[in-house]
Design an enzyme around this catalytic site. Structure first.
Site, PDB file in Angstrom:
ATOM      1  N   ASP A  30      -4.182   0.376  -9.440  1.00  0.00           N
ATOM      2  CA  ASP A  30      -5.026   0.034  -8.294  1.00  0.00           C
ATOM      3  C   ASP A  30      -6.081   1.133  -8.098  1.00  0.00           C
ATOM      4  O   ASP A  30      -5.783   2.329  -8.176  1.00  0.00           O
ATOM      5  CB  ASP A  30      -4.150  -0.102  -7.040  1.00  0.00           C
ATOM      6  CG  ASP A  30      -4.874  -0.804  -5.905  1.00  0.00           C
ATOM      7  OD1 ASP A  30      -4.425  -1.893  -5.520  1.00  0.00           O
ATOM      8  OD2 ASP A  30      -5.881  -0.270  -5.410  1.00  0.00           O
ATOM      9  N   ASN A  86       0.359 -10.465  -1.268  1.00  0.00           N
ATOM     10  CA  ASN A  86      -0.291 -11.026  -0.082  1.00  0.00           C
ATOM     11  C   ASN A  86      -0.908 -12.391  -0.395  1.00  0.00           C
ATOM     12  O   ASN A  86      -1.556 -12.543  -1.429  1.00  0.00           O
ATOM     13  CB  ASN A  86      -1.385 -10.074   0.406  1.00  0.00           C
ATOM     14  CG  ASN A  86      -0.843  -8.692   0.744  1.00  0.00           C
ATOM     15  OD1 ASN A  86       0.260  -8.562   1.266  1.00  0.00           O
ATOM     16  ND2 ASN A  86      -1.602  -7.647   0.436  1.00  0.00           N
ATOM     17  N   GLN A  93      -4.618 -10.448   2.112  1.00  0.00           N
ATOM     18  CA  GLN A  93      -5.180 -10.648   0.765  1.00  0.00           C
ATOM     19  C   GLN A  93      -6.694 -10.445   0.818  1.00  0.00           C
ATOM     20  O   GLN A  93      -7.381 -11.094   1.617  1.00  0.00           O
ATOM     21  CB  GLN A  93      -4.852 -12.050   0.240  1.00  0.00           C
ATOM     22  CG  GLN A  93      -5.284 -12.252  -1.211  1.00  0.00           C
ATOM     23  CD  GLN A  93      -4.915 -13.636  -1.767  1.00  0.00           C
ATOM     24  OE1 GLN A  93      -4.408 -14.492  -1.033  1.00  0.00           O
ATOM     25  NE2 GLN A  93      -5.172 -13.847  -3.042  1.00  0.00           N
ATOM     26  N   HIS A  99      -2.229 -11.775  -7.283  1.00  0.00           N
ATOM     27  CA  HIS A  99      -1.802 -10.518  -7.913  1.00  0.00           C
ATOM     28  C   HIS A  99      -0.578  -9.999  -7.191  1.00  0.00           C
ATOM     29  O   HIS A  99      -0.335 -10.326  -6.030  1.00  0.00           O
ATOM     30  CB  HIS A  99      -2.924  -9.477  -7.896  1.00  0.00           C
ATOM     31  CG  HIS A  99      -3.490  -9.237  -6.536  1.00  0.00           C
ATOM     32  ND1 HIS A  99      -4.424 -10.072  -5.964  1.00  0.00           N
ATOM     33  CD2 HIS A  99      -3.244  -8.269  -5.618  1.00  0.00           C
ATOM     34  CE1 HIS A  99      -4.724  -9.621  -4.758  1.00  0.00           C
ATOM     35  NE2 HIS A  99      -4.010  -8.541  -4.522  1.00  0.00           N
ATOM     36  N   HIS A 101       1.516  -6.450  -6.221  1.00  0.00           N
ATOM     37  CA  HIS A 101       1.471  -4.988  -6.132  1.00  0.00           C
ATOM     38  C   HIS A 101       2.851  -4.429  -6.469  1.00  0.00           C
ATOM     39  O   HIS A 101       3.864  -4.906  -5.921  1.00  0.00           O
ATOM     40  CB  HIS A 101       1.193  -4.531  -4.692  1.00  0.00           C
ATOM     41  CG  HIS A 101      -0.124  -4.956  -4.134  1.00  0.00           C
ATOM     42  ND1 HIS A 101      -1.180  -4.089  -3.996  1.00  0.00           N
ATOM     43  CD2 HIS A 101      -0.560  -6.147  -3.643  1.00  0.00           C
ATOM     44  CE1 HIS A 101      -2.212  -4.721  -3.436  1.00  0.00           C
ATOM     45  NE2 HIS A 101      -1.857  -5.974  -3.214  1.00  0.00           N
TER      46      HIS A 101
HETATM   47  P1  5GP Z   1      -4.857  -7.407  -1.723  1.00  0.00           P
HETATM   48  O1  5GP Z   1      -5.223  -6.743  -0.423  1.00  0.00           O
HETATM   49  O2  5GP Z   1      -5.795  -8.549  -2.059  1.00  0.00           O
HETATM   50  O3  5GP Z   1      -3.417  -7.795  -1.809  1.00  0.00           O
HETATM   51  O4  5GP Z   1      -5.033  -6.280  -2.813  1.00  0.00           O
HETATM   52  C1  5GP Z   1      -6.206  -6.043  -3.498  1.00  0.00           C
HETATM   53  C2  5GP Z   1      -6.033  -4.698  -4.180  1.00  0.00           C
HETATM   54  O5  5GP Z   1      -6.957  -4.618  -5.242  1.00  0.00           O
HETATM   55  C3  5GP Z   1      -6.286  -3.497  -3.267  1.00  0.00           C
HETATM   56  O6  5GP Z   1      -5.137  -2.657  -3.272  1.00  0.00           O
HETATM   57  C4  5GP Z   1      -7.509  -2.826  -3.875  1.00  0.00           C
HETATM   58  O7  5GP Z   1      -7.439  -1.426  -3.803  1.00  0.00           O
HETATM   59  C5  5GP Z   1      -7.471  -3.316  -5.305  1.00  0.00           C
HETATM   60  N1  5GP Z   1      -8.774  -3.461  -5.952  1.00  0.00           N
HETATM   61  C6  5GP Z   1      -9.856  -4.113  -5.447  1.00  0.00           C
HETATM   62  N2  5GP Z   1     -10.861  -4.107  -6.346  1.00  0.00           N
HETATM   63  C7  5GP Z   1     -10.401  -3.443  -7.428  1.00  0.00           C
HETATM   64  C8  5GP Z   1     -10.988  -3.113  -8.697  1.00  0.00           C
HETATM   65  O8  5GP Z   1     -12.146  -3.418  -8.989  1.00  0.00           O
HETATM   66  N3  5GP Z   1     -10.204  -2.437  -9.585  1.00  0.00           N
HETATM   67  C9  5GP Z   1      -8.914  -2.078  -9.281  1.00  0.00           C
HETATM   68  N4  5GP Z   1      -8.241  -1.420 -10.231  1.00  0.00           N
HETATM   69  N5  5GP Z   1      -8.337  -2.372  -8.101  1.00  0.00           N
HETATM   70  C10 5GP Z   1      -9.071  -3.041  -7.182  1.00  0.00           C
END
Ligand code: 5GP
Ligand code: ZN
Length: 137
Positions: A30, A86, A93, A99, A101
Site C-alpha cells: 500500500d 471495505n 472504500q 481489494h 488489505h
Molecule cells: P480502500 O480505502 O479503498 O479500502 O483502500 C484503498 C487503499 O489503496 C488505501 O489504503 C490507499 O492507501 C491505497 N492506494 C490508493 N492508491 C494507490 C496506488 O496508486 N498505489 C498503491 N500501492 N496503493 C494505493
C-alpha cells in the site's frame, strides 16, 4: 476498465511494489501503509466489490491472504495481522476495484481496526436476525 487505477496496477501497466503475482492476483504494498508491510491483494479482473466477486477469485483469495500474513509474521516479525476489506463508500472504500488489505500488527503497535461496542437490544436483535435470515433462505 481503462480508467481504473487498480486495473492498471494489477495488469502491470503501472509499476508497483509487488510482493506476489499469479494468473489471478497481484499483491502490492500500500502506498500509504497503516503499518510496515501493509499489503493489498488486487484481482487482475475488475470487480467493484465483494458482491461482484466471482467464485473462482473468492475461493482463491483467502488462502492467499493467509499465506501473505504468514510471510509477514516470519519475515517482518509482526505478531499478527488484520484482514480488512471495505465495500462501498460508506464502509471506507476509496478505490472501486475490489481489494483486500493485509495489515501487519506489531507487538505494542498502535490500536487500529477498532470500533466502539454498543449495547444490543434483544427485541431489535431478534427483528434483525429474522429480516436477514429470511433474505438468506
Ligand atoms: P480502500 O480505502 O479503498 O479500502 O483502500 C484503498 C487503499 O489503496 C488505501 O489504503 C490507499 O492507501 C491505497 N492506494 C490508493 N492508491 C494507490 C496506488 O496508486 N498505489 C498503491 N500501492 N496503493 C494505493
Ligand atoms: Zn479495476
Amino acid at each position: 476498465m481503462e480508467n481504473c487505477i487498480f486495473c492498471r496496477i494489477a495488469s502491470g501497466e503501472i509499476p508497483s511494489q509487488t510482493v506476489y503475482e499469479d494468473d489471478y492476483f497481484r499483491a502490492i504494498l500500500d502506498l500509504s501503509p497503516a503499518s510496515k508491510g501493509h499489503t493489498l491483494i488486487l484481482p487482475k479482473k475488475h470487480f467493484k466489490d465483494v458482491t461482484e466477486l466471482d467464485e473462482t477469485y473468492a475461493a482463491k483469495i483467502l488462502p492467499l491472504a493467509a499465506k501473505i500474513g504468514q510471510a509477514m509474521k516470519t519475515k517482518l516479525g509482526c505478531a499478527g495481522f488484520n484482514i480488512v476489506q471495505n465495500n462501498g463508500e460508506a464502509a471506507g472504500q476509496t478505490v472501486m476495484h475490489y481489494h483486500m488489505h493485509i495489515i501487519p500488527r506489531y507487538a505494542d503497535g498502535p490500536q487500529m481496526v477498532i470500533w466502539e461496542p454498543k449495547e444490543s437490544n434483544p427485541d431489535e436483535q431478534a427483528q434483525i436476525a429474522s429480516l436477514l435470515s429470511e433474505a438468506l433462505k
